[in-house]
Design a protein around this motif. Structure first.
Motif, PDB file in Angstrom:
ATOM      1  N   SER A  19       0.865  -1.184   0.000  1.00  0.00           N
ATOM      2  CA  SER A  19       0.000   0.000   0.000  1.00  0.00           C
ATOM      3  C   SER A  19       0.900   1.230   0.000  1.00  0.00           C
ATOM      4  O   SER A  19       2.120   1.108  -0.011  1.00  0.00           O
ATOM      5  CB  SER A  19      -0.922  -0.022   1.223  1.00  0.00           C
ATOM      6  N   LEU A  60      -4.582   3.466   7.890  1.00  0.00           N
ATOM      7  CA  LEU A  60      -6.029   3.321   8.097  1.00  0.00           C
ATOM      8  C   LEU A  60      -6.386   1.839   8.217  1.00  0.00           C
ATOM      9  O   LEU A  60      -5.627   0.977   7.771  1.00  0.00           O
ATOM     10  CB  LEU A  60      -6.786   3.996   6.946  1.00  0.00           C
ATOM     11  N   ARG A 108      -7.098  -1.114   7.190  1.00  0.00           N
ATOM     12  CA  ARG A 108      -7.253  -2.051   6.070  1.00  0.00           C
ATOM     13  C   ARG A 108      -6.235  -3.176   6.269  1.00  0.00           C
ATOM     14  O   ARG A 108      -5.960  -3.558   7.389  1.00  0.00           O
ATOM     15  CB  ARG A 108      -7.067  -1.297   4.747  1.00  0.00           C
ATOM     16  N   SER A 145      -0.217  -1.145  -6.603  1.00  0.00           N
ATOM     17  CA  SER A 145      -0.208  -1.026  -5.131  1.00  0.00           C
ATOM     18  C   SER A 145      -1.551  -0.542  -4.593  1.00  0.00           C
ATOM     19  O   SER A 145      -1.845  -0.710  -3.416  1.00  0.00           O
ATOM     20  CB  SER A 145       0.895  -0.070  -4.674  1.00  0.00           C
ATOM     21  N   ALA A 205      -4.565  -1.480  -5.739  1.00  0.00           N
ATOM     22  CA  ALA A 205      -5.680  -2.391  -6.054  1.00  0.00           C
ATOM     23  C   ALA A 205      -6.509  -2.681  -4.806  1.00  0.00           C
ATOM     24  O   ALA A 205      -5.957  -2.845  -3.721  1.00  0.00           O
ATOM     25  CB  ALA A 205      -5.116  -3.693  -6.616  1.00  0.00           C
ATOM     26  N   GLU A 230      -0.072  -7.346  -3.989  1.00  0.00           N
ATOM     27  CA  GLU A 230      -0.211  -6.388  -5.093  1.00  0.00           C
ATOM     28  C   GLU A 230       0.985  -6.416  -6.049  1.00  0.00           C
ATOM     29  O   GLU A 230       0.867  -6.011  -7.205  1.00  0.00           O
ATOM     30  CB  GLU A 230      -0.425  -4.966  -4.558  1.00  0.00           C
TER      31      GLU A 230
HETATM   32  N1  FMN Z   1      -3.823   4.988   2.996  1.00  0.00           N
HETATM   33  C1  FMN Z   1      -3.614   5.135   4.324  1.00  0.00           C
HETATM   34  O1  FMN Z   1      -4.125   4.325   5.111  1.00  0.00           O
HETATM   35  N2  FMN Z   1      -2.852   6.146   4.824  1.00  0.00           N
HETATM   36  C2  FMN Z   1      -2.222   7.033   4.018  1.00  0.00           C
HETATM   37  O2  FMN Z   1      -1.530   7.930   4.501  1.00  0.00           O
HETATM   38  C3  FMN Z   1      -2.383   6.884   2.604  1.00  0.00           C
HETATM   39  N3  FMN Z   1      -1.740   7.717   1.746  1.00  0.00           N
HETATM   40  C4  FMN Z   1      -1.817   7.510   0.411  1.00  0.00           C
HETATM   41  C5  FMN Z   1      -1.084   8.312  -0.464  1.00  0.00           C
HETATM   42  C6  FMN Z   1      -1.113   8.111  -1.824  1.00  0.00           C
HETATM   43  C7  FMN Z   1      -0.275   8.963  -2.741  1.00  0.00           C
HETATM   44  C8  FMN Z   1      -1.947   7.095  -2.354  1.00  0.00           C
HETATM   45  C9  FMN Z   1      -2.022   6.857  -3.829  1.00  0.00           C
HETATM   46  C10 FMN Z   1      -2.701   6.304  -1.489  1.00  0.00           C
HETATM   47  C11 FMN Z   1      -2.642   6.498  -0.105  1.00  0.00           C
HETATM   48  N4  FMN Z   1      -3.367   5.678   0.767  1.00  0.00           N
HETATM   49  C12 FMN Z   1      -3.203   5.837   2.125  1.00  0.00           C
HETATM   50  C13 FMN Z   1      -4.288   4.638   0.268  1.00  0.00           C
HETATM   51  C14 FMN Z   1      -3.737   3.226   0.366  1.00  0.00           C
HETATM   52  O3  FMN Z   1      -2.408   3.136  -0.096  1.00  0.00           O
HETATM   53  C15 FMN Z   1      -4.613   2.266  -0.457  1.00  0.00           C
HETATM   54  O4  FMN Z   1      -5.928   2.358  -0.022  1.00  0.00           O
HETATM   55  C16 FMN Z   1      -4.178   0.824  -0.422  1.00  0.00           C
HETATM   56  O5  FMN Z   1      -4.862   0.116  -1.434  1.00  0.00           O
HETATM   57  C17 FMN Z   1      -4.450   0.154   0.918  1.00  0.00           C
HETATM   58  O6  FMN Z   1      -3.958  -1.153   0.819  1.00  0.00           O
HETATM   59  P1  FMN Z   1      -4.296  -2.331   1.845  1.00  0.00           P
HETATM   60  O7  FMN Z   1      -5.777  -2.410   2.005  1.00  0.00           O
HETATM   61  O8  FMN Z   1      -3.718  -3.525   1.148  1.00  0.00           O
HETATM   62  O9  FMN Z   1      -3.585  -2.035   3.145  1.00  0.00           O
END
Ligand code: FMN
Length: 448
Positions: free
Chosen positions: A149, A166, A168, A200, A202, A210
Motif C-alpha cells: 500500500s 487506516l 485495512r 499497489s 488495487a 499487489e
Molecule cells: N492509505 C492510508 O491508510 N494512509 C495514508 O496515509 C495513505 N496515503 C496515500 C497516499 C497516496 C499517494 C496514495 C495513492 C494512497 C494512499 N493511501 C493511504 C491509500 C492506500 O495506499 C490504499 O488504499 C491501499 O490500497 C491500501 O492497501 P491495503 O488495504 O492492502 O492495506
C-alpha cells in the motif's frame, strides 16, 4: 517503456513530457509548487535540490492517458485490463543480490533520513517533511503473502517515521503483530515503475500480493530481491528502499498533513516505524507525489473504478462505464453509464455504487451515449434528464469518509441522481440535435 522508474523517465523525456528544472530549489514548498504547476502536463525532474546530490522527480503519471500508456492499452481498456490482473495475479521472480540494482549501495549504520534524502515539505500546515510515494510492503507471517500500500510518512527523527495506517490490510497485519507483542517488519520502496505503483492501489481481498498484480499487468514476473535486515521482497529495480519495523505499543504525534480532498488530515498519535537499513541504486532518484495532485487522485481513482465497475455490473449487467471524477477527488463522486433496459434500473445502479465503497458519496447515472469522462456532458445530463421529485435518492446517516470535512467524523449523507431518459418517452423528446456530416472531413478543408 514502463519496465522501471528510469525507463519510464527516459520515455517521458523522449516524448517531451519531462520538464528538467536545473535551478536550485528548496525542499520547503518549492518542489511542490513547481510540480503542481506542471500537474497534468509534464513530469518534473529537479536536478538541484538545496545541497543534496540526489535529484527529485514528481508527476510521472498525471493523466489517464499516461496510465493507459504504461499499461499498454487505451483509456477505455484500463479498467478491464486492471480487473483481469486483479483476478489472476502472477508470482514475482526472486533475483539474487548481485543481479539487483537496488543493492548497489547498502547502508546499515548511522542512518539519518533527512541528511541522506531530499524529502520535501508540500503544504503550508504540514507538520514536516513527508515521504508521499513509498510503496509500503509487509508480509503475513502465516501465509508468507506480502501486502503493498502507500501511506503518508512523516520524518519524525533520524531513523524514525510516523505513519497514517487506516484500518485495512496493513493495519490488520500490524495489529496481529502488536497483540503478540512483536514489531511488524516493513519496507518502504521509492521510485518504481508506474505499473507497480498503480498495482499497489488495487482493492483486493485480504491475502493478495499487489506485486503479483503488477506481474500480471506487465505480462511477466516482476523481479524482486530480499531485503537486508527484514524478511521482505522488494522490486529489484527500485531507486531507494528503506527497511524497518513498525513498533508495537508505541504511538507518537503525526500530522497535520494536506490530503487528497484538499484539506488537512488532523494531528494525532500514530504508529511509529524505526528504519534499520537503506539500500539504493547508484545515482538514485527520489520520487515524491504532491498530495491532491492528479497523480495522487488517479492512483486511487483507477483501481477504485475497476472495483466499482464490478459492483455495479453484479446488479445492472448492462453497465457501460464508470468514472470517479477528479473534481470529486476521484473518491467521492461516481458517474455510471448504463444501457437502460428496464425502468428503475438506474436507481439500482445508484444503490450498487453506494454499496461499493464508503468513500462514494454522490452518484450520477446516465444513459450509455453520454460521455461520462466529459464533465460538461455529465452536467448537461443532470440539467436536461433529471427531475428532483422523481429521480433523486438521498440516504441519511451513512458511513462516509472521515477526511470529508462536511461529515460528522465520517458520518454523513449519500445522494444519487438518475439522469437516464424514461423508457416510455416520446422519440423526439430526448433526441439529441445533430448536424449531419459533423464528424466527417476536416475544418482545414474550409479555412486556410
Ligand atoms: N492509505 C492510508 O491508510 N494512509 C495514508 O496515509 C495513505 N496515503 C496515500 C497516499 C497516496 C499517494 C496514495 C495513492 C494512497 C494512499 N493511501 C493511504 C491509500 C492506500 O495506499 C490504499 O488504499 C491501499 O490500497 C491500501 O492497501 P491495503 O488495504 O492492502 O492495506
Amino acid at each position: 517503456k514502463a519496465r522501471t522508474f528510469r525507463t519510464w523517465l527516459e520515455h517521458l523525456q523522449l516524448t517531451d513530457r519531462l520538464a528538467v528544472i536545473d535551478r536550485n530549489v528548496s525542499l520547503q514548498y518549492e518542489i511542490a509548487k513547481v510540480a503542481k504547476k506542471l500537474d497534468g502536463k509534464k513530469a518534473s525532474y529537479f536536478t538541484q535540490v538545496e545541497d543534496y546530490t540526489i535529484p527529485v522527480v514528481s508527476g510521472i503519471c498525471s493523466t489517464r492517458e499516461d496510465f493507459a500508456e504504461a499499461l499498454e492499452t487505451d483509456q477505455y481498456g484500463v479498467i478491464s485490463k486492471f480487473t483481469e490482473a486483479v483476478a489472476s495475479p502472477v508470482p514475482c521472480r526472486l533475483l539474487n543480490k548481485q543481479q539487483a540494482p537496488v543493492k548497489e549501495n547498502i547502508i546499515l549504520e548511522n542512518i539519518d533520513l533527512m541528511k541522506m534524502l531530499p524529502i520535501p515539505v508540500h503544504h503550508e500546515e504540514d507538520s514536516g517533511n513527508y515521504i508521499t510515494a513509498g510503496l509500503f510492503i509487509v508480509r503475513d507471517p502465516v501465509t508468507r503473502k506480502q501486502n503493498v500500500s502507500i501511506h503518508r510518512l512523516q520524518i519524525s527523527g533520524k531513523n524514525k517515521i510516523g505513519a497514517l495506517i487506516l484500518p485495512r490490510h496493513t493495519f490488520h497485519l500490524y495489529k496481529q503483530a502488536e497483540e503478540a507483542g512483536r514489531p511488524l517488519e516493513c519496507a518502504i520502496v521509492i521510485g518504481v515503475d508506474p505499473v507497480t505503483l498503480l498495482a499497489s492501489q488495487a482493492s483486493t481481498p485480504f491475502g493478495v500480493d499487489e506485486l503479483e498484480i503488477s506481474s500480471a499487468l506487465r505480462g511477466e514476473p516482476l523481479e524482486v530481491v530480499r531485503c537486508e535486515t527484514v524478511d521482505i521482497d522488494v522490486p529489484a529495480y527500485a531507486e531507494i528502499v528503506l527497511e524497518g519495523k513498525i513498533l508495537p505499543h508505541v504511538r507518537e504525534p503525526e500530522g497535520p498533513f494536506g490530503e487528497f480532498p484538499k484539506y488537512y488530515g488532523p494531528r494525532s498519535d500514530k504508529e511509529v516505524i524505526e528504519i534499520t537499513a537503506v539500500t539504493h541504486r547508484n545515482n538514485p532518484i527520489f520520487y515524491t507525489i504532491v498530495p491532491a495532485g492528479y497523480e495522487h487522485l488517479l492512483l486511487g481513482g483507477i483501481p477504485r473504478e475497476a472495483s466499482l465497475f464490478q459492483s455495479v455490473r453484479q446488479t445492472v449487467p448492462s453497465v457501460k462505464a464508470v468514472h470517479m471524477s477528479p473534481g470529486g477527488t476521484c473518491r467521492y463522486h461516481a458517474i455510471v453509464s448504463i444501457k437502460k433496459r428496464n425502468d428503475g434500473e438506474a436507481k439500482n445502479a445508484i444503490f450498487a455504487a453506494l454499496a461499493n465503497s464508503f468513500d462514494i458519496k454522490h452518484v450520477v447515472v446516465t444513459d450509455e451515449e453520454v460521455d461520462i469522462f466529459n464533465m460538461e456532458e455529465v452536467e448537461w445530463a443532470i440539467a436536461t434528464r433529471f427531475q428532483a421529485d422523481r429521480d433523486f435518492v438521498v440516504i441519511h446517516e451513512a458511513q462516509g469518509s472521515k477526511l470529508d470535512p462536511s461529515t460528522r467524523d465520517g458520518v454523513g449523507s449519500k445522494m444519487g441522481f438518475d439522469c437516464t431518459v424514461p423508457l416510455n418517452s416520446e422519440p423526439m423528446q430526448y433526441l439529441r440535435i445533430q448536424i449531419p456530416g459533423y464528424n466527417e472531413g476536416n475544418l482545414e478543408d474550409y479555412i486556410n
